[in-house]
Design an enzyme around this catalytic site. Structure first.
Site, PDB file in Angstrom:
ATOM      1  N   CYS A  95       0.668  -1.187  -0.067  1.00 35.61           N
ATOM      2  CA  CYS A  95      -0.047   0.126  -0.031  1.00 35.61           C
ATOM      3  C   CYS A  95       0.853   1.346   0.056  1.00 35.61           C
ATOM      4  CB  CYS A  95      -0.828  -0.024   1.231  1.00 35.61           C
ATOM      5  SG  CYS A  95      -2.291   0.800   1.191  1.00 35.61           S
ATOM      6  N   HIS A 231      -3.830  -5.480   1.127  1.00 35.59           N
ATOM      7  CA  HIS A 231      -3.008  -5.836   2.463  1.00 35.59           C
ATOM      8  C   HIS A 231      -3.285  -7.429   2.726  1.00 35.59           C
ATOM      9  CE1 HIS A 231      -2.506  -1.861   3.667  1.00 35.59           C
ATOM     10  NE2 HIS A 231      -3.559  -1.575   3.028  1.00 35.59           N
ATOM     11  N   GLU A 233      -1.566  -8.969   4.777  1.00 30.60           N
ATOM     12  CA  GLU A 233      -0.998  -8.716   6.177  1.00 30.60           C
ATOM     13  C   GLU A 233      -2.464  -8.802   7.161  1.00 30.60           C
ATOM     14  OE1 GLU A 233      -0.974  -6.248   4.350  1.00 30.60           O
ATOM     15  OE2 GLU A 233      -0.649  -4.505   5.413  1.00 30.60           O
TER      16      GLU A 233
END
Lengths: 269, 954
Positions: A95, A231, A233
């Protein structure tokens, strides 16, 4: 060896804890380090084997997302970052980290040397523009790992399902020919796709921001540096899946991080 | 205007794309606000640099910092008198907009920093603006209208037709001036005049208390002292109305008898004391309420309002509202982990002509407020996970903006006691005239041409500076570097230092406070409401460690004084004492207000038509598309609700991630167990207009049943109250407030759900130029903070599998026609919620959704939309749209039905009934009522997708 992952924190970074968690689960030893700790010498680049630029709003996205962080990287750490990139160590920008890598000219690293040439920012060929929808958007997207050159996506079979959360994620190029070169050099690491894995074809919301060629993430020509808008994560556990109460699971983001850590250990084929 | 020898350079940055989304969005807004003549609108960025920069430096700045070579072009030049890049022929007309000097401009600060990083010499100051190229048949009046209605808000911005002259903040004369304000000789009229003149909002009894104090001290007060007392004794800080002695006039005496000695004590805190839950760690004492989370952590919650600022500057008002409540949570040493927002606006289709003079259009208020919440929450990295948006004509001039924040901290990690000798440390942004005494000051600053630095009554927030505060304060907490911490909110340092030192005392030197720009008088420094500041009590030996943390995270640290054991607050400026007050007087000296209330009888509402049960399909589709019930996805999706990775039940859920969740479930990152946090809310202004007491019962029930619907343990729910009301000096208005507070007590005690924090915002009225009072509907927001033992047992509202049974759980008791039509609490609700929760813990409930506005039909329709599955209901005796408290729909597998029913076996009344079947046929069907609508039609109506128009889908 447990590789150490440097999770770079600039003023305004905010997804560093999730990135650290992902690397920990993937078998690395993450440490969140502020730029100022590297500038002061309190922490040293050479002590880390993985570099992660986490998501957030460095410097509030003032003057364009990632641009001021890119400026910091170029002004203070050009040599260190270049060494990381050229010595074939795994680097990931998520990002805001992706935005910074692109605006610093490290990605797509067109030209083959994969380094940050002097004045790269003037000559850079790609950027992340405002979303086609004109505003920030948070929604889950499906990604197809598409590159074997990229060490982060190599041999990934399963699609990745994870959220985007950005206002400036529309991958755009100055010259359409670059898209062909990126594809030819196997630098298109992740694309927005439909549930069956076929291309989103620019169709909203599957391609959530109007990115050219459905590009969600790209790597450098050497394949060790990945930048992506979504994302991974934020999808490490079953309970994070938006439809886990409907019995759905899988398509996690963790395999990307496992690949990166394996590569750092010299274990990725 | 500019100091000698400094040039001003102007940069114009344009998007290369012809259809750039930002410009398109402005154009769309202009049309929606009734400016149809405008045909094209192009938005460009403006930057101004003051300094002495060589041509290479300017080019470097233009191409490396201010523009993106792929997507933008840039032109620049030195401003000589007027020129600079002018619109090319045929481009149309130009409106340029810039922030007023003194308004926070984080981008400008970054331009200066970037120049330094790049080694570009001679950049002294920067400022930013926007430039609009307007195409279409607009005359000069039309351009002014466009600028005022859409492009510039005079509260924080100025504009020009054509080229705008930039203004930079320049030092004014340093003042240091302190006035004596004699009070000892004043008569009653004189005291009131002084209160009015200083905008102190103190009444006669309060002014007399001030007078008596200074008679005792044998001297006259300074302006710093009067301002400090006014702030400390303000409604905002001490909740005078909620502490007042209220004399009740009513035919039926209220619960508290004829006199109520404080609403807070009698009802809100009384409920908490009565319930006496051992898991409440802090209620009404700290900046936020705190309960146990698990063995390791505690969780805190605070909800604030920022109504008036949001009315006049929607973006900045909401922006700083979010920032303020986050600091409240940081003020209990907790990590902010979630944000909530509940917003009340006027109808979006309000005709522009019908707006009271000076009122922004509700559409502009909504887009500004939503952007303000988005900007702060997203940038600071806190997920916005729960909220509501309501529309009512009563909110047109007075929008309500409730901002909430949840925090997580290790147990017993929040120190609360400053020690004598501790330093008074201010962390964060500089101090300016921000927010000083609101409108008076900002109106003095309207003339930007003077170049004078002035504070606007509303500021823009700076979330990145606040993010730095979070990083530093949490690490300082873990290293045990401070003895106390609080945020700078209303009243600024006067309030923060005053509260912190109330048990000890403090000595402050205002000259040491770091200013954004010079020229502030001592009282302005002391009272400034500049954002993004925290105050800490730090022992000398820990200052170096704290400074080291601040250096890493680019946070400014200023040492402004010491805590003492002398029981007095003493403030100096440059060696002179400008304030010297006894703590006891400052914090306990305020006389209790005496107020009169008339308890209103509940309204009898024959005039509100009942939903049409004769044409249920049409009624249902219309209800789904009604702004109050329709999907809020367009807003939810521009908030980041995933950051921090803990959002287990998301605001939107189901087969296509678009069904409306009843509540949010969070599993905070870093916690070890399986436990989670549940956040929900209840609010119903429609009920508030009719029957304040039952409204309060209903919204507590709504918050409870929303929490229970996703799996919260009803025995572990804490509540927050936020009252937004009109002027309490009107006995009828106060009467309805009394009734609502009484309802809060009854409902909280009934559910065993203690209040842990609350806030009131009164005087939400607007006096239009027509002389009419525009008051809001009595509005009570109940926010619930619940716990769930195991997040893997959480339940979402979307239907899961065909063949499952649908149960109506709870006593179906719609309010009788002819009364206020606000339903009561059913006597069995609490027991039913516990039974439902037990069945969830056993995994017996596949989906659950509460009945609220729109009743059974709307709840069933939303479950169908969530699961994209059909539902056949068989309940001919139940009114489809009637509203009731205490009811939910639950989906259960046939095999689990006996166990599910057994969970309710001990209830006296039948607490459940099976009313339908989940079906693979994609229709919501109620054969007895003649209702059959395709689920996709329901979804299209609810999502208000362009294809939808209510008739064609029938």
């Amino acid at each position: 060896m447990i590789p150490k992952a440097l999770i770079l924190h600039a003023t305004g970074t905010n997804r560093d804890h999730e990135a650290a968690q992902a690397f920990e689960l993937a078998g690395a030893q993450p440490e969140i380090v502020h730029l100022n700790q590297l500038r002061s010498g309190e922490r040293r680049w050479a002590d880390y084997q993985i570099l992660a630029l986490a998501g957030g709003f460095s410097y509030a996205d003032a003057l364009g997302a990632g641009r001021l962080l890119a400026l910091d990287l170029s002004a203070y750490f050009a040599d260190e970052v270049q060494r990381f990139v050229e010595s074939d160590q795994p680097v990931i920008g998520i990002c805001n980290g992706f935005q910074a890598l692109v605006k610093a000219g490290i990605l797509p690293g067109d030209g083959g040397q994969g380094a940050m040439p002097a004045g790269a920012a003037q000559t850079r060929a790609a950027t992340l523009d405002f979303n086609a929808g004109g505003h920030f958007e948070c929604r889950w997207t499906l990604l197809k790992p598409a590159s074997q050159r990229c060490i982060w996506t190599r041999r990934m079979e399963e699609l990745v399902y994870c959220p985007i959360a950005h206002g400036e994620g529309r991958f755009s190029v100055a010259d359409e020919a670059l898209l062909g070169r990126l594809a030819a050099q196997d630098q298109v690491a992740l694309t927005y796709c439909l549930p069956d894995g076929s291309p989103a074809g620019g169709q909203y919301p599957h391609n959530p921001n109007g990115s050219s060629a459905d590009i969600a993430g790209i790597c450098n020509p050497a394949g060790n540096v990945l930048g992506l808008m979504p994302h991974p994560e934020d999808h490490l556990f079953d309970y994070q899946h938006p439809r886990w109460t409907r019995g759905q699971a899988g398509q996690k983001g963790l395999p990307l991080f496992i690949n990166g850590v394996k590569y750092a250990k010299g274990l990725l084929p | 205007m500019s100091p000698k020898n400094l040039n001003i350079y102007r940069f114009v940055v344009r998007a290369r794309r012809s259809n750039d989304p930002r410009s398109a969005s402005y154009l769309q807004d202009a049309h929606a606000l009734g400016i149809q003549a405008i045909q094209t609108l192009e938005c460009q960025d403006l930057y101004f640099i003051e300094g002495q920069v060589d041509p290479a430096g300017l080019e470097h700045l233009a191409t490396q910092v201010l523009s993106d070579p792929i997507t933008q072009t840039v032109e620049w030049g030195r401003i000589v008198s007027a020129p600079g890049p002018q619109p090319q022929a045929g481009e149309g007309q130009v409106i340029e907009v810039a922030l007023r000097p003194g308004v926070t401009d984080p981008v400008a600060a970054q331009v200066v920093r970037a120049a330094r990083v790049l080694g570009i010499q001679g950049v002294a100051q920067a400022s930013t603006g926007l430039r609009f190229l307007v195409g279409g048949e607009l005359d000069e009046a039309g351009l002014h209208l466009l600028a005022r209605r859409l492009l510039a808000n005079p509260t924080i911005q100025r504009y020009a037709l054509g080229q705008l002259e930039p203004v930079f903040p320049h030092p004014a004369e340093a003042s240091g001036q302190v006035e004596q304000l004699p009070v000892r000789h004043l008569d009653e009229a004189g005291l009131l005049a002084l209160s009015a003149e200083r905008r102190a909002a103190l009444d006669l009894a309060e002014m007399q208390a001030v007078q008596a104090y200074f008679e005792k001290e044998g001297r006259e007060p300074t302006d710093v002292e009067i301002e400090t007392i006014a702030q400390t004794w303000s409604e905002h800080c001490v909740h005078k109305t909620f502490r007042a002695r209220i004399h009740i006039h009513s035919r039926q005496p209220a619960a508290g008898g004829a006199v109520i000695n404080g609403l807070l004590k009698t009802y809100i805190r009384a409920a908490t004391q009565q319930i006496d839950a051992p898991w409440v760690r802090s209620a009404f004492v700290d900046n936020a309420g705190i309960i146990d989370f698990d063995d390791e952590y505690e969780v805190s919650f605070k909800v604030e309002t920022h109504n008036h600022p949001s009315a006049i500057e929607p973006f900045g008002g909401a922006n700083t509202g979010v920032g303020g409540v986050i600091r409240d949570v940081l003020g209990v040493s907790a990590k902010p982990i979630a944000a909530t927002d509940v917003l009340c606006f006027g109808p979006q289709d309000t005709p522009v002509e019908s707006l009271p003079e000076g009122v922004l259009h509700p559409r502009r208020i909504q887009s500004g407020v939503v952007a303000g919440v988005q900007d702060y929450g997203n940038k600071i990295g806190i997920p916005t996970v729960n909220g509501a948006i309501l529309y009512d004509e009563g909110y047109t001039a007075n929008p309500l903006v409730f901002c909430g924040c949840v925090g997580l901290a290790p147990k017993d990690s929040h120190p609360r006691t400053p020690q004598p000798g501790d330093h008074v440390i201010v962390l964060g942004g500089g101090t300016g005239r921000d927010g000083l005494r609101g409108a008076t000051f900002s109106s003095m600053t309207m003339d930007a041409q003077t170049g004078e630095v002035s504070g606007a009554s509303v500021q823009i927030g700076d979330p990145i500076t606040e993010k730095g505060l979070i990083e530093v304060v949490l690490r300082a907490r873990d290293q045990k570097l401070y003895h106390a911490v609080t945020d700078c909110g209303a009243g600024g340092l006067s309030s923060a230092v005053g509260e912190m030192s109330s048990q000890v005392g403090a000595e402050i030197e205002l000259k040491r406070v770091r200013l954004k720009y010079p020229g502030l008088a001592p009282w302005e420094i002391w009272l400034s409401e500049a954002q993004e500041r925290m105050v800490l009590a730090v022992p000398s030996e820990h200052l170096p460690a704290l400074q080291a943390l601040c250096d890493i995270y680019d946070v400014e640290l200023t040492d402004i004084g010491t805590f003492t054991g002398r029981g007095r607050l003493v403030v100096g400026y440059d060696g002179r004492t400008v304030l010297d007050l006894e703590n006891h007087f400052l914090h306990e000296g305020i006389p209790q207000r005496q107020l009169e209330a008339i308890i209103p009888a509940p309204a009898v509402v024959e005039s509100i038509p009942l939903p049409n049960e004769q044409d249920p399909a049409q009624t249902l589709l219309a209800l789904l598309a009604e702004p109050n019930t329709a999907s809020k996805a367009a807003v939810i999706r521009i908030y980041d609700h995933e950051v921090q990775g803990g959002t287990v039940v998301k605001p939107l859920t189901g087969a296509q991630n678009d069904g409306p969740s009843d509540a949010c479930v969070l599993k905070p990152i870093g916690t070890r167990g399986r436990g989670g946090i549940v956040l929900s809310n209840g609010i119903n202004p429609e009920y508030g207009k009719r029957d304040a007491y039952r409204m309060a019962l209903s919204v507590v029930d709504e918050a409870m049943r929303n929490a229970v619907a996703v799996g919260a343990d009803p025995a572990r729910v804490a509540l927050l109250d936020n009252f937004c009301w009109g002027d309490p000096r009107r006995p009828e208005t106060l009467g309805s407030l009394v009734e609502a507070a009484r309802g809060c007590y009854d409902a909280a005690v009934y559910y065993g759900a203690p209040f842990i924090s609350g806030k009131d915002s009164l005087n939400n009225e607007y006096l239009g130029s027509d002389g009419q009072r525009h008051a809001i509907p009595p509005t009570l927001l109940i926010s619930a903070l619940g716990l769930i033992e195991d997040v893997r047992k959480a339940v979402t509202m979307d239907l899961k599998e065909p063949g499952n049974l649908l149960y109506l759980v709870g006593e179906f008791l719609p309010a009788a026609a002819g009364a206020s039509r606000v339903p009561d609490l059913a006597p069995s609700s609490a027991a039913i919620y516990h039974a439902l929760h037990r069945s969830m813990r056993y995994g017996l409930v596949r989906a659950c959704h509460d009945l609220s506005e729109g009743g059974l039909a709307l709840a069933a329709a939303e479950m169908c939309i969530g699961g994209r599955l059909g539902l056949a209901l068989n309940c001919p005796d139940l009114p489809l749209f009637a509203e009731t408290n205490g009811c939910l729909l639950a989906e259960v597998r046939p095999a689990d039905a006996p166990a599910f029913e057994a969970a309710f076996a001990s209830m006296a009344n039948p607490a459940y009934r099976q009313i339908g079947l989940v079906s693979a046929e994609p229709y919501l069907a109620v054969p007895g009522a003649g209702l059959q609508v395709a689920v996709e039609k329901l979804a299209a109506a609810w999502k208000r997708t362009p294809s939808h128009s209510s008739r064609e889908h029938l």
